[in-house]
Scaffold this motif. Sequence first.
Motif, PDB file in Angstrom:
ATOM      1  N   GLU A  21     -22.401  76.924 -60.433  1.00 15.92           N
ATOM      2  CA  GLU A  21     -22.343  78.249 -61.037  1.00 15.92           C
ATOM      3  C   GLU A  21     -23.724  78.645 -61.536  1.00 15.92           C
ATOM      4  OE1 GLU A  21     -18.920  78.974 -63.742  1.00 15.92           O
ATOM      5  OE2 GLU A  21     -18.597  76.830 -63.400  1.00 15.92           O
ATOM      6  N   PHE A  23     -25.885  82.183 -63.600  1.00 16.31           N
ATOM      7  CA  PHE A  23     -25.969  83.533 -64.130  1.00 16.31           C
ATOM      8  C   PHE A  23     -27.308  84.075 -63.669  1.00 16.31           C
ATOM      9  CE2 PHE A  23     -23.069  81.407 -66.969  1.00 16.31           C
ATOM     10  CZ  PHE A  23     -22.077  82.357 -67.182  1.00 16.31           C
ATOM     11  N   PHE A  51     -19.648  87.994 -59.572  1.00 14.42           N
ATOM     12  CA  PHE A  51     -18.958  88.741 -60.614  1.00 14.42           C
ATOM     13  C   PHE A  51     -19.984  89.450 -61.478  1.00 14.42           C
ATOM     14  CE2 PHE A  51     -16.644  84.843 -59.698  1.00 14.42           C
ATOM     15  CZ  PHE A  51     -15.391  85.328 -59.360  1.00 14.42           C
ATOM     16  N   ARG A  52     -19.651  90.631 -61.937  1.00  5.92           N
ATOM     17  CA  ARG A  52     -20.506  91.331 -62.901  1.00  5.92           C
ATOM     18  C   ARG A  52     -20.283  90.740 -64.276  1.00  5.92           C
ATOM     19  NH1 ARG A  52     -22.475  96.692 -61.666  1.00  5.92           N
ATOM     20  NH2 ARG A  52     -21.664  97.305 -59.647  1.00  5.92           N
ATOM     21  N   ALA A  53     -21.349  90.644 -65.034  1.00  5.93           N
ATOM     22  CA  ALA A  53     -21.261  90.221 -66.431  1.00  5.93           C
ATOM     23  C   ALA A  53     -22.157  91.157 -67.236  1.00  5.93           C
ATOM     24  CB  ALA A  53     -21.714  88.779 -66.593  1.00  5.93           C
ATOM     25  N   LYS A  54     -21.621  91.690 -68.327  1.00  2.56           N
ATOM     26  CA  LYS A  54     -22.421  92.605 -69.143  1.00  2.56           C
ATOM     27  C   LYS A  54     -23.514  91.861 -69.889  1.00  2.56           C
ATOM     28  CE  LYS A  54     -19.125  96.253 -69.717  1.00  2.56           C
ATOM     29  NZ  LYS A  54     -18.505  97.181 -70.621  1.00  2.56           N
ATOM     30  N   LYS A  55     -23.169  90.704 -70.434  1.00  2.00           N
ATOM     31  CA  LYS A  55     -24.146  89.966 -71.234  1.00  2.00           C
ATOM     32  C   LYS A  55     -23.700  88.511 -71.311  1.00  2.00           C
ATOM     33  CE  LYS A  55     -25.834  92.046 -74.848  1.00  2.00           C
ATOM     34  NZ  LYS A  55     -26.011  92.592 -76.195  1.00  2.00           N
ATOM     35  N   LEU A  56     -24.645  87.615 -71.221  1.00  3.86           N
ATOM     36  CA  LEU A  56     -24.352  86.204 -71.400  1.00  3.86           C
ATOM     37  C   LEU A  56     -24.344  85.913 -72.888  1.00  3.86           C
ATOM     38  CD1 LEU A  56     -23.982  83.320 -70.354  1.00  3.86           C
ATOM     39  CD2 LEU A  56     -26.455  83.146 -70.244  1.00  3.86           C
TER      40      LEU A  56
END
Length: 73
Positions: A21, A23, A51-56
Amino acid sequence: MQGCEPVDILLVKRDGRFSGEAFVVLGSPLQIQMAVDKNKSYMGRRYVEVFRAKKLVRHPGQMQRLVRCCSHL
């Protein structure tokens, strides 16, 4: 991914091993859409899901499992 230039990449590590995985921070909405369009496709012999992620969300438990990678893939 061709056409995408990562600004930052975080590779996930679990139990001392890379999990597969990552980011990835991209620099523009166009690059993000190009990456999302590659969802459920192959990069060479590797199957990828995007996948979209707004913020880690960064907190101590997560940071122990992440390794910063500064080189472009």
